[in-house]
Design an enzyme around this catalytic site. Structure first.
Site, PDB file in Angstrom:
ATOM      1  N   ARG A  20     -16.514  13.448   1.256  1.00  0.00           N
ATOM      2  CA  ARG A  20     -16.634  14.450   2.314  1.00  0.00           C
ATOM      3  C   ARG A  20     -16.658  15.770   1.559  1.00  0.00           C
ATOM      4  O   ARG A  20     -15.654  16.212   1.025  1.00  0.00           O
ATOM      5  CB  ARG A  20     -15.412  14.374   3.225  1.00  0.00           C
ATOM      6  CG  ARG A  20     -15.581  15.023   4.576  1.00  0.00           C
ATOM      7  CD  ARG A  20     -14.254  15.065   5.310  1.00  0.00           C
ATOM      8  NE  ARG A  20     -13.654  13.749   5.549  1.00  0.00           N
ATOM      9  CZ  ARG A  20     -13.947  12.963   6.577  1.00  0.00           C
ATOM     10  NH1 ARG A  20     -14.808  13.350   7.479  1.00  0.00           N
ATOM     11  NH2 ARG A  20     -13.360  11.805   6.716  1.00  0.00           N
TER      12      ARG A  20
ATOM     13  N   LYS B 192     -17.325   7.256  -1.560  1.00  0.00           N
ATOM     14  CA  LYS B 192     -17.274   7.922  -0.251  1.00  0.00           C
ATOM     15  C   LYS B 192     -16.863   9.363  -0.473  1.00  0.00           C
ATOM     16  O   LYS B 192     -15.831   9.620  -1.074  1.00  0.00           O
ATOM     17  CB  LYS B 192     -16.192   7.244   0.582  1.00  0.00           C
ATOM     18  CG  LYS B 192     -16.654   6.690   1.868  1.00  0.00           C
ATOM     19  CD  LYS B 192     -15.570   5.999   2.664  1.00  0.00           C
ATOM     20  CE  LYS B 192     -14.268   5.648   1.992  1.00  0.00           C
ATOM     21  NZ  LYS B 192     -13.380   4.815   2.779  1.00  0.00           N
TER      22      LYS B 192
ATOM     23  N   ASP C  89     -14.841   1.052  -2.853  1.00  0.00           N
ATOM     24  CA  ASP C  89     -14.356   2.418  -3.055  1.00  0.00           C
ATOM     25  C   ASP C  89     -13.969   2.607  -4.520  1.00  0.00           C
ATOM     26  O   ASP C  89     -13.877   1.637  -5.281  1.00  0.00           O
ATOM     27  CB  ASP C  89     -13.192   2.772  -2.104  1.00  0.00           C
ATOM     28  CG  ASP C  89     -12.044   1.780  -2.196  1.00  0.00           C
ATOM     29  OD1 ASP C  89     -11.821   1.236  -3.286  1.00  0.00           O
ATOM     30  OD2 ASP C  89     -11.383   1.545  -1.165  1.00  0.00           O
TER      31      ASP C  89
ATOM     32  N   ARG D 158       0.827  -1.218   0.000  1.00  0.00           N
ATOM     33  CA  ARG D 158       0.000   0.000   0.000  1.00  0.00           C
ATOM     34  C   ARG D 158       0.853   1.256   0.000  1.00  0.00           C
ATOM     35  O   ARG D 158       0.369   2.336  -0.280  1.00  0.00           O
ATOM     36  CB  ARG D 158      -0.959  -0.021   1.204  1.00  0.00           C
ATOM     37  CG  ARG D 158      -2.119  -0.987   0.999  1.00  0.00           C
ATOM     38  CD  ARG D 158      -3.026  -1.078   2.199  1.00  0.00           C
ATOM     39  NE  ARG D 158      -2.439  -1.840   3.290  1.00  0.00           N
ATOM     40  CZ  ARG D 158      -3.042  -2.100   4.452  1.00  0.00           C
ATOM     41  NH1 ARG D 158      -4.266  -1.654   4.658  1.00  0.00           N
ATOM     42  NH2 ARG D 158      -2.452  -2.816   5.386  1.00  0.00           N
ATOM     43  N   GLN D 159       2.153   1.110   0.330  1.00  0.00           N
ATOM     44  CA  GLN D 159       3.045   2.278   0.331  1.00  0.00           C
ATOM     45  C   GLN D 159       3.786   2.338  -1.002  1.00  0.00           C
ATOM     46  O   GLN D 159       4.998   2.185  -1.065  1.00  0.00           O
ATOM     47  CB  GLN D 159       4.020   2.183   1.490  1.00  0.00           C
ATOM     48  CG  GLN D 159       3.319   2.172   2.851  1.00  0.00           C
ATOM     49  CD  GLN D 159       4.306   2.354   3.980  1.00  0.00           C
ATOM     50  OE1 GLN D 159       5.124   3.265   3.960  1.00  0.00           O
ATOM     51  NE2 GLN D 159       4.233   1.491   4.962  1.00  0.00           N
TER      52      GLN D 159
ATOM     53  N   SER E 279      -8.720  -2.957   8.914  1.00  0.00           N
ATOM     54  CA  SER E 279      -9.546  -2.662  10.094  1.00  0.00           C
ATOM     55  C   SER E 279     -10.977  -3.140   9.906  1.00  0.00           C
ATOM     56  O   SER E 279     -11.729  -3.271  10.872  1.00  0.00           O
ATOM     57  CB  SER E 279      -9.555  -1.152  10.351  1.00  0.00           C
ATOM     58  OG  SER E 279     -10.265  -0.511   9.309  1.00  0.00           O
TER      59      SER E 279
HETATM   60  C1  R5P Z   1      -7.432   0.228   0.073  1.00  0.00           C
HETATM   61  O1  R5P Z   1      -7.122   0.845  -0.929  1.00  0.00           O
HETATM   62  C2  R5P Z   1      -7.565  -1.246   0.093  1.00  0.00           C
HETATM   63  O2  R5P Z   1      -7.941  -1.749  -1.158  1.00  0.00           O
HETATM   64  C3  R5P Z   1      -8.579  -1.665   1.147  1.00  0.00           C
HETATM   65  O3  R5P Z   1      -9.853  -1.155   0.792  1.00  0.00           O
HETATM   66  C4  R5P Z   1      -8.187  -1.153   2.516  1.00  0.00           C
HETATM   67  O4  R5P Z   1      -6.851  -1.475   2.793  1.00  0.00           O
HETATM   68  C5  R5P Z   1      -9.109  -1.754   3.579  1.00  0.00           C
HETATM   69  O5  R5P Z   1      -8.732  -1.219   4.812  1.00  0.00           O
HETATM   70  P1  R5P Z   1      -9.721  -1.206   6.063  1.00  0.00           P
HETATM   71  O6  R5P Z   1     -10.267  -2.595   6.230  1.00  0.00           O
HETATM   72  O7  R5P Z   1      -8.832  -0.769   7.196  1.00  0.00           O
HETATM   73  O8  R5P Z   1     -10.806  -0.208   5.786  1.00  0.00           O
END
Ligand code: R5P
Length: 311
Positions: free
Chosen positions: A193, A191, A168, A94-95, A222
């Protein structure tokens, strides 16, 4: 000849891969000194062998990464002919870019470490983004859990009333590919804001009323993204929501968040070794991927194509 070595991150998966390939695990010790330094000893001859090291860089990510690097170093110094790092869950993926000034690109650093340690190839599964293959300057095969998921979805539900949903905007490509395989429509949770300080609004793009929704993602960490998306879909009249997510990172209170949610079922793979809490969770099911990885390892060793595994 091909041989498999395992680190400590997911021995059951490595053992399942060995039994699929009908071969014993290479004898090796991967342990800690009192100060937690990693020590590795390969306990059989690997000179001139085609070695596959199975290790997910999952929690505790840095310890497991260090084990992987040190196993590779041990194999290289023992004169292995070729070393493939089999990393079912590639942490740090992810980084993969600088999110702000003076931040690192840790995915590239980790790729450099694995390469510098002596890996000749990488075999992984559902990288967070396909282009992360580009951080490696050695050949990389990025397998997809999609075909395994499609088979499982067809076995477990009525595909005719199904909508595939990306939780997302970033996951649309992945969800669209699965929707296409299932010949199902696609919906997206957007999503937003609108102004700083205002709470996020979940807009659903696509028709979900009365439908069985299948959320698709690469990582559940999470559980926030997943549970919020499931709630938004049910509020919009979805009949039920299940989720297929490749890597069950499931940090902190994620398992409790999922078991107390309205989610009918979360299906993850065993790319990361499931904890006891995951195994007994009422609405989490683990789908094995040893066959997929084992087949890819066998073909790599025989210098055969792996592309049919993507179908
Ligand atoms: C983000 O871009 C990934 O594809 C996942 O949607 C994300 O890592 C999920 O993280 P969490 O369960 O903490 O919302």
């Amino acid at each position: 000849m091909m041989k498999i070595v395992s680190g400590n991150s997911n021995r059951p998966l490595a053992e399942a891969i060995c039994s699929y390939l009908n071969m014993p695990m290479t004898k090796a010790v991967v342990k800690r000194f009192n100060d937690m330094e990693v020590f590795v000893e390969i306990q059989e001859n690997v000179r001139g062998q085609d070695m596959f090291v199975v290790q997910s860089t999952s929690f505790p990510a840095n310890d497991h990464l260090m084990e992987l690097l040190i196993i590779i170093d041990a194999l290289k110094r023992a004169s292995a002919k070729r070393i493939t790092a089999v990393i079912p869950y590639f942490g740090y993926a992810r980084q993969d870019r600088k999110p702000g000034p003076r931040t690192p690109i840790s995915a590239k650093l980790v790729a450099n470490l694995i390469t510098r340690a002596g890996a000749d190839r990488v075999l992984t599964l559902d990288l967070h983004a396909g282009q992360i293959q580009g951080v490696f300057d050695i050949p990389t095969d990025n397998l997809f859990a999609g075909p395994v998921m499609v088979r499982d979805i067809r076995q477990h539900g009525d595909v005719n009333n199904t909508v595939v949903v990306s939780p997302d905007v970033g996951g649309v490509v992945r969800a669209r590919a699965l929707a296409k395989r299932l010949s199902a429509p696609l919906a997206i949770v957007d999503k937003r804001r609108d102004r700083p300080g205002e709470s996020e609004v979940m807009n659903i793009i696509g028709a979900v009323e009365g439908k069985s929704c299948i959320l698709i993602d690469d990582i559940v960490d999470s559980g926030g993204t997943l549970v919020n998306a499931a709630e938004a879909l049910l509020t919009k009249g979805a009949k039920e929501v299940t989720a297929y997510i490749t890597h069950g990172v499931l940090s902190g209170g994620a398992v409790a968040r999922i078991t107390s949610s309205m989610l009918k079922e979360l299906v993850i793979t065993d790319s990361i070794q499931p904890t006891e809490a995951v195994r007994i969770a009422r609405n989490i099911r683990v789908m094995p991927v040893a066959t997929l990885l084992g087949e890819a390892i066998g073909r790599t060793s025989r210098e055969e194509s792996v592309s049919s595994l993507f179908e």
